[in-house]
Design a protein around this motif. Structure first.
Motif, short mmCIF file in Angstrom:
data_model
loop_
_atom_site.label_atom_id
_atom_site.label_comp_id
_atom_site.label_asym_id
_atom_site.label_seq_id
_atom_site.Cartn_x
_atom_site.Cartn_y
_atom_site.Cartn_z
N GLY A 356 39.52 42.64 76.48
CA GLY A 356 39.19 44.01 76.87
C GLY A 356 38.21 44.67 75.91
N SER A 357 38.34 44.40 74.62
CA SER A 357 37.49 45.06 73.62
C SER A 357 36.04 44.58 73.71
N LEU A 358 35.84 43.27 73.82
CA LEU A 358 34.47 42.75 73.87
C LEU A 358 33.77 43.16 75.15
N LEU A 359 34.51 43.22 76.26
CA LEU A 359 33.88 43.69 77.51
C LEU A 359 33.53 45.17 77.42
N ALA A 360 34.41 45.97 76.80
CA ALA A 360 34.12 47.40 76.65
C ALA A 360 32.89 47.60 75.77
N PRO A 377 44.08 52.06 84.73
CA PRO A 377 42.88 52.57 84.04
C PRO A 377 43.23 53.47 82.86
N GLU A 378 44.35 54.19 82.94
CA GLU A 378 44.72 55.07 81.83
C GLU A 378 45.06 54.28 80.57
N ILE A 379 45.77 53.16 80.72
CA ILE A 379 46.09 52.34 79.55
C ILE A 379 44.81 51.77 78.94
N CYS A 380 43.90 51.29 79.78
CA CYS A 380 42.64 50.76 79.25
C CYS A 380 41.83 51.86 78.59
N ARG A 381 41.89 53.07 79.11
CA ARG A 381 41.17 54.17 78.47
C ARG A 381 41.71 54.44 77.07
#
Length: 399
Positions: A356-360, A377-381
């Motif tokens: 998730g971090s490298l894609l962000a 989406p809230e957790i990823c935010r």
């Protein structure tokens, strides 16, 4: 019908509830206010809302609730819920007793945390009681655990209302946990691997191809540990370049994703190369096993693996040393042992956060990341919003 009576400076309403006369305090000395309360009680009596509080034994409720959980949740989730119930109420029923390594091992019981709620009936649980007990527990656990235990009490009382017909004495709060304090959880600290560290990790596991493949799947596809270990060969669609994370029944075992939703995750070129290499290693191992005991000295021709001939050959993709599905705890222990030889301390959670971090950081939308990772989406935010590139710099300029 109800009647109004006065005792001292306060007014009381006499009303029949379930065939028994009760006096309900209005907590006021104003007759007009008391009359309005009486009218409200008469309406609730006529519509059936006004009912006598029940008396639900807590031990019976907990036993039935645990049985209810076992029919609806996977074993791991049930064990987590039982652990929370044990922390809240103590091991007051056999269903909440922890598993012991030996029948006479009492050390497990001796190390239990202090009981949060010591009550005999579910109706004795009130909002102030929950708040006080969680306030005391805040000295030893964090806000996330406090919120989980608060939610556990809410689920228990909701089950008591729906399945046992529990009626709380305080009609303003049918479920007292609903109004209990929610604890503010600080922003999470996310640890992930850089691209250089990803290569360092994969190189350190070259002598353990099975563990290396599982780690690569978590890094390059963002799968959870359990999702990775429950993969079957047919879940890898090399032609469409997809990993299908889906519920399944295998023999007497059943499993479903954490969010109860199936999804498909694209296979990157780097992950595809590792999967193909792992397939070749599996074929080589099968041939050695099949030819064991036969006197065959000729050199074996290695089987190449393309996107078209990637066909299932085992029940599980990630096999344990015994050829069975890898137990999650055993996998983590074997991974830690292999990493320790190279001075590495990364875990499965770090690998998933790496995806998730490298894609962000590359600017991929948080909605797409949440879809591929099986999160909201809230957790990823909350986890990855701070890593999004500075694409909003121009938007803060007034001119």
């Amino acid at each position: 019908m109800a009647s109004l009576t006065r005792r001292g400076a306060r007014y009381y309403v006499r009303v029949y509830v379930n065939g028994r006369q009760r006096e309900i305090a209005t907590k006021t000395s104003c007759r007009k206010v008391a009359e309005k309360i009486k009218q409200k009680l008469e309406y609730e009596q006529a519509t059936g809302i006004l009912q006598e509080a029940t008396q639900t034994p807590l031990d019976e409720l907990l036993t039935n609730f645990v049985a209810h959980l076992r029919t609806r949740l996977p074993p791991k989730s049930v064990n987590n819920d039982i652990s929370r119930l044990r922390s809240i109420f103590g091991a007051i029923v056999p269903a909440l007793e922890p598993a012991r390594k030996r029948p006479n091992d009492r050390r497990v019981l001796a190390n239990l945390p202090p009981t949060i709620l010591a009550v005999s009936r579910a109706e004795d649980i009130t909002t102030p009681l929950i708040n006080r007990r969680l306030e005391e527990r805040a000295q030893v656990v964090g806000p996330k655990t406090l919120n989980e235990e608060r939610a556990m009490i809410h689920r228990l009382l909701a089950y008591a209302i729906d399945f046992h017909g529990m009626i709380h004495p305080d009609r303003r709060t049918p479920n007292p946990a609903a109004k209990a304090r929610r604890w503010r959880v600080p922003a999470p600290t996310i640890r992930f691997l850089t691209l250089e560290q990803v290569q360092e990790q994969l190189k350190a596991l070259e002598d353990a191809p099975t563990i290396r493949t599982a780690v690569a799947i978590m890094i390059y596809a963002g799968l959870r540990r359990s999702e990775t270990l429950w993969l079957q060969p047919q879940d890898i669609d090399r032609k469409s370049r997809l990993i299908r994370v889906q519920a399944k029944h295998v023999g007497d075992e059943s499993w479903q994703p954490k969010t109860r939703r199936n999804r498909a995750v694209p296979i990157s070129h780097d992950l595809g190369a590792i999967l193909d290499e792992y397939r070749v290693e599996q074929n080589r191992t099968r041939r050695k096993t099949r030819n064991r005991g036969h006197d065959q000295d000729q050199e074996q021709v290695e089987e190449t693996c393309s996107e078209q001939d990637y066909k299932p050959s085992h029940t599980w993709l990630i096999l344990s040393p015994r050829g069975q599905r890898y137990d999650p705890d055993n996998f983590s222990q074997d991974l830690a042992t292999a990493n320790l030889r190279h001075g590495l301390r990364w875990t499965s959670l770090h690998y998933r956060h790496t995806f998730g971090s490298l894609l962000a950081q590359r600017g991929v939308s948080l909605f797409k990341i949440s879809t591929m990772m099986g999160n909201s989406p809230e957790i990823c935010r909350r986890h990855y919003a701070a890593l999004v590139p500075g694409e909003l710099l121009e938007d803060v300029e007034f001119t």
